[in-house]
Design a protein around this motif. Structure first.
Motif, PDB file in Angstrom:
ATOM      1  N   LEU A 319      25.893  51.534  47.324  1.00 16.47           N
ATOM      2  CA  LEU A 319      26.576  50.289  46.970  1.00 16.47           C
ATOM      3  C   LEU A 319      28.078  50.443  47.129  1.00 16.47           C
ATOM      4  O   LEU A 319      28.671  51.407  46.629  1.00 16.47           O
ATOM      5  CB  LEU A 319      26.256  49.908  45.521  1.00 16.47           C
ATOM      6  CG  LEU A 319      26.873  48.603  45.016  1.00 16.47           C
ATOM      7  CD1 LEU A 319      26.187  47.401  45.662  1.00 16.47           C
ATOM      8  CD2 LEU A 319      26.764  48.503  43.489  1.00 16.47           C
ATOM      9  N   GLU A 320      28.691  49.494  47.825  1.00 15.00           N
ATOM     10  CA  GLU A 320      30.147  49.447  47.902  1.00 15.00           C
ATOM     11  C   GLU A 320      30.654  48.393  46.916  1.00 15.00           C
ATOM     12  O   GLU A 320      30.093  47.300  46.814  1.00 15.00           O
ATOM     13  CB  GLU A 320      30.613  49.102  49.314  1.00 15.00           C
ATOM     14  CG  GLU A 320      30.217  50.117  50.375  1.00 15.00           C
ATOM     15  CD  GLU A 320      30.961  51.437  50.254  1.00 15.00           C
ATOM     16  OE1 GLU A 320      31.808  51.579  49.340  1.00 15.00           O
ATOM     17  OE2 GLU A 320      30.694  52.339  51.075  1.00 15.00           O
ATOM     18  N   VAL A 321      31.719  48.726  46.201  1.00 15.65           N
ATOM     19  CA  VAL A 321      32.296  47.834  45.196  1.00 15.65           C
ATOM     20  C   VAL A 321      33.790  47.717  45.448  1.00 15.65           C
ATOM     21  O   VAL A 321      34.474  48.719  45.699  1.00 15.65           O
ATOM     22  CB  VAL A 321      32.070  48.374  43.771  1.00 15.65           C
ATOM     23  CG1 VAL A 321      32.730  47.459  42.734  1.00 15.65           C
ATOM     24  CG2 VAL A 321      30.584  48.540  43.479  1.00 15.65           C
ATOM     25  N   SER A 322      34.307  46.498  45.388  1.00 14.00           N
ATOM     26  CA  SER A 322      35.754  46.314  45.492  1.00 14.00           C
ATOM     27  C   SER A 322      36.171  45.064  44.749  1.00 14.00           C
ATOM     28  O   SER A 322      35.354  44.219  44.372  1.00 14.00           O
ATOM     29  CB  SER A 322      36.200  46.239  46.960  1.00 14.00           C
ATOM     30  OG  SER A 322      35.818  45.006  47.552  1.00 14.00           O
ATOM     31  N   SER A 323      37.481  44.956  44.538  1.00 14.84           N
ATOM     32  CA  SER A 323      38.085  43.739  43.994  1.00 14.84           C
ATOM     33  C   SER A 323      39.100  43.225  44.999  1.00 14.84           C
ATOM     34  O   SER A 323      39.953  43.979  45.474  1.00 14.84           O
ATOM     35  CB  SER A 323      38.780  44.015  42.668  1.00 14.84           C
ATOM     36  OG  SER A 323      39.535  42.877  42.256  1.00 14.84           O
ATOM     37  N   THR A 324      39.010  41.940  45.318  1.00 15.78           N
ATOM     38  CA  THR A 324      39.970  41.346  46.265  1.00 15.78           C
ATOM     39  C   THR A 324      41.110  40.630  45.541  1.00 15.78           C
ATOM     40  O   THR A 324      41.962  40.019  46.186  1.00 15.78           O
ATOM     41  CB  THR A 324      39.248  40.367  47.208  1.00 15.78           C
ATOM     42  OG1 THR A 324      38.481  39.427  46.436  1.00 15.78           O
ATOM     43  CG2 THR A 324      38.323  41.109  48.154  1.00 15.78           C
ATOM     44  N   LYS A 325      41.164  40.723  44.221  1.00 18.87           N
ATOM     45  CA  LYS A 325      42.211  40.027  43.465  1.00 18.87           C
ATOM     46  C   LYS A 325      43.637  40.480  43.806  1.00 18.87           C
ATOM     47  O   LYS A 325      44.563  39.667  43.719  1.00 18.87           O
ATOM     48  CB  LYS A 325      41.947  40.143  41.966  1.00 18.87           C
ATOM     49  CG  LYS A 325      40.879  39.165  41.468  1.00 18.87           C
ATOM     50  CD  LYS A 325      40.732  39.204  39.953  1.00 18.87           C
ATOM     51  CE  LYS A 325      39.842  38.077  39.440  1.00 18.87           C
ATOM     52  NZ  LYS A 325      38.430  38.241  39.821  1.00 18.87           N
ATOM     53  N   PRO A 354      38.805  45.885  51.160  1.00 19.56           N
ATOM     54  CA  PRO A 354      39.425  46.938  50.360  1.00 19.56           C
ATOM     55  C   PRO A 354      39.908  46.454  48.993  1.00 19.56           C
ATOM     56  O   PRO A 354      40.110  45.268  48.771  1.00 19.56           O
ATOM     57  CB  PRO A 354      40.618  47.364  51.218  1.00 19.56           C
ATOM     58  CG  PRO A 354      40.996  46.113  51.968  1.00 19.56           C
ATOM     59  CD  PRO A 354      39.680  45.434  52.258  1.00 19.56           C
ATOM     60  N   THR A 355      40.076  47.413  48.086  1.00 22.01           N
ATOM     61  CA  THR A 355      40.796  47.205  46.833  1.00 22.01           C
ATOM     62  C   THR A 355      42.184  47.770  47.054  1.00 22.01           C
ATOM     63  O   THR A 355      42.422  48.970  46.838  1.00 22.01           O
ATOM     64  CB  THR A 355      40.107  47.943  45.661  1.00 22.01           C
ATOM     65  OG1 THR A 355      38.726  47.601  45.630  1.00 22.01           O
ATOM     66  CG2 THR A 355      40.751  47.585  44.335  1.00 22.01           C
ATOM     67  N   ILE A 356      43.091  46.937  47.527  1.00 22.21           N
ATOM     68  CA  ILE A 356      44.413  47.469  47.859  1.00 22.21           C
ATOM     69  C   ILE A 356      45.148  47.900  46.584  1.00 22.21           C
ATOM     70  O   ILE A 356      44.818  47.472  45.483  1.00 22.21           O
ATOM     71  CB  ILE A 356      45.260  46.462  48.658  1.00 22.21           C
ATOM     72  CG1 ILE A 356      45.547  45.203  47.840  1.00 22.21           C
ATOM     73  CG2 ILE A 356      44.580  46.104  49.969  1.00 22.21           C
ATOM     74  CD1 ILE A 356      46.588  44.295  48.479  1.00 22.21           C
ATOM     75  N   PRO A 369      36.088  53.025  44.265  1.00 25.81           N
ATOM     76  CA  PRO A 369      35.758  51.775  44.949  1.00 25.81           C
ATOM     77  C   PRO A 369      36.182  51.823  46.410  1.00 25.81           C
ATOM     78  O   PRO A 369      36.801  52.802  46.853  1.00 25.81           O
ATOM     79  CB  PRO A 369      36.588  50.730  44.182  1.00 25.81           C
ATOM     80  CG  PRO A 369      37.801  51.495  43.758  1.00 25.81           C
ATOM     81  CD  PRO A 369      37.290  52.886  43.426  1.00 25.81           C
ATOM     82  N   VAL A 370      35.849  50.789  47.150  1.00 25.81           N
ATOM     83  CA  VAL A 370      36.423  50.657  48.494  1.00 25.81           C
ATOM     84  C   VAL A 370      37.930  50.657  48.295  1.00 25.81           C
ATOM     85  O   VAL A 370      38.483  49.795  47.615  1.00 25.81           O
ATOM     86  CB  VAL A 370      35.970  49.351  49.169  1.00 25.81           C
ATOM     87  CG1 VAL A 370      36.568  49.266  50.576  1.00 25.81           C
ATOM     88  CG2 VAL A 370      34.455  49.272  49.226  1.00 25.81           C
ATOM     89  N   GLY A 371      38.601  51.645  48.834  1.00 22.87           N
ATOM     90  CA  GLY A 371      40.024  51.831  48.565  1.00 22.87           C
ATOM     91  C   GLY A 371      40.911  50.928  49.375  1.00 22.87           C
ATOM     92  O   GLY A 371      40.708  49.719  49.441  1.00 22.87           O
ATOM     93  N   ASN A 372      41.890  51.490  50.037  1.00 20.12           N
ATOM     94  CA  ASN A 372      42.917  50.688  50.695  1.00 20.12           C
ATOM     95  C   ASN A 372      42.573  50.289  52.126  1.00 20.12           C
ATOM     96  O   ASN A 372      43.413  49.736  52.830  1.00 20.12           O
ATOM     97  CB  ASN A 372      44.247  51.441  50.653  1.00 20.12           C
ATOM     98  CG  ASN A 372      44.839  51.454  49.254  1.00 20.12           C
ATOM     99  OD1 ASN A 372      45.396  50.465  48.801  1.00 20.12           O
ATOM    100  ND2 ASN A 372      44.702  52.572  48.560  1.00 20.12           N
TER     101      ASN A 372
END
Length: 402
Positions: A319-325, A354-356, A369-372
């Motif tokens: 599972l890949e998890v990220s936040s686009t906020k 990515p979660t930048i 998480p999915v990083g940058n």
């Protein structure tokens, strides 16, 4: 029960006009966060927000501006126009069998803020005589229904940060039940006004630095604004008119914590995700990507990851998890709708956004998480979570249409 598909989508965000602009920004990590200054805040602690660019606001005012409409309604109308155009809907596709479900957490914040300033600070009695129809939360939904002559059921859910997701979920449920053939559904928010911004500052949940969801050094969220609107249809309706089907809404779950007003409950968030999976007839292993609520506050991220582990397993394998906020900001009542656009982009491109700004794994969370940079995925289904103040949870699942 009927199957429900998406045939059109539109977005207005800090990333620009259009759903494609939002997908591209979330995939590339190009943040729409910019400096903001409110003249009626003497000591403004937070100096950034994911505000619409001046040229975007000018374009919206030129194309959708109306003297009786607040920005929150203009944003919704603009996003709905894009969604309707992509879906190829004509005048004959609206009427009694087309509904509207557009949520908003604040409604007409601009008029409310300006009236407070005039009345309480300036002592003026010359307030906008059209304040009530501008301020009311259902204004965006009503204006969209009038724009297209959509005469079916019209709803505006005001459930804080879950407003957009619950509004889409409600439309999905009504379509499944055969109450209508199609619905314009989503969320809209335009609350970047001095008074509103100041009370968010006082709540101490906004970062004065960068929004860093899941990162060890996270210290708060970044406010945003915008709108996301989808054309949802029953599969029969879409096929009958030869529509291009973008994807299927496979599942929806919603519940409440019935506990603390501000602190999320991981057990209830997990129960919400499980409701959506059961509705979709899927297992956790069928989901390849989760667009997390991921605000970047200390409490939210810890609790959401605990919920994810409860649903998908301790190691979140596969599972890949990220936040686009960090890209489009926390757009409150529009957040779930904007994030569903980003989730569709992940499904369509088979690429987890990515979660930048992510710096370092927090040992209290233990998630990487999915990083940058975006990561490739191979999946038929993605999930989007909204966990709102008031303990209101909503989960949507999108699936490749087959």
């Amino acid at each position: 029960m009927k199957r429900v598909v998406i045939t059109g989508m539109g977005a207005v965000s800090a990333c620009g006009l259009g759903a494609d602009a939002l997908v591209q920004a979330t995939q590339s990590g190009a943040s729409g966060v910019r400096p903001v200054k409110f003249t009626n805040i003497d000591q403004q602690r937070v100096g950034t927000a994911a505000a619409l660019a001046p040229e975007t606001k000018e374009k919206i005012e030129e194309d959708a501006g109306h003297r009786m409409r607040e920005p929150v309604s203009n944003y919704a109308v603009m996003a709905a126009r894009e969604a309707v155009a992509q879906a190829g809907l004509g005048p004959e596709d609206f009427g009694d069998r087309c509904g509207v479900s557009i949520g908003s957490g604040f409604g007409g914040a601009q008029t409310l803020d300006r009236n407070y300033m005039k009345f309480s600070v300036e002592g003026s009695m010359r307030l906008d005589p059209m304040s009530v129809p501008k301020i009311m939360n259902n204004a965006a939904a009503s204006w969209v229904s009038m724009e297209f002559n959509a005469m079916g059921p019209a709803y505006c859910l005001a459930t804080a940060c879950s407003s957009g997701s619950q509004s889409i979920g409600l439309a999905y449920q009504l379509l499944k039940a055969g109450v209508m053939d199609r619905c314009l559904a989503g969320g809209s928010e335009a609350s970047l006004e001095g008074g509103v911004f100041r009370v968010w500052e006082l709540l101490r949940v906004m970062t004065a630095d960068k929004n860093r969801p899941f990162s060890k050094d996270r210290n708060g969220m970044t406010l945003g604004e915008g709108s996301g609107v989808f054309v949802l249809e029953t599969l029969e309706s879409a096929k009958a008119r030869g529509a291009n089907i973008l994807c299927e809404i496979a599942g929806y779950g919603t519940n409440s914590d019935a506990g603390d007003l501000l602190r999320p409950n991981p057990e209830r968030a997990a129960a919400c995700m499980n409701l959506a999976l059961a509705d979709a007839g899927l297992q956790g292993s069928d989901i390849g990507y989760v667009n997390a609520h991921g605000t970047g506050t200390v409490a939210n991220d810890i609790n959401e990851v605990a919920a994810l582990r409860s649903v998908f397993g301790e190691d979140l394998a596969g599972l890949e998890v990220s936040s686009t906020k960090p890209v489009h900001g926390h757009a409150l009542g529009a957040a779930g709708a904007l994030e569903l656009v980003a989730s569709f982009g992940a499904l369509q491109r088979q690429s987890a956004p990515p979660t930048i700004n992510f710096n370092e794994v927090d040992p209290k969370i233990g998630i990487d998480p999915v990083g940058n940079a975006a990561r490739p995925i191979s999946t038929r289904a993605v999930m989007s979570n909204s966990l709102a103040f008031g303990g209101i949870n909503a989960t949507l699942i999108l699936k490749t249409y087959e």
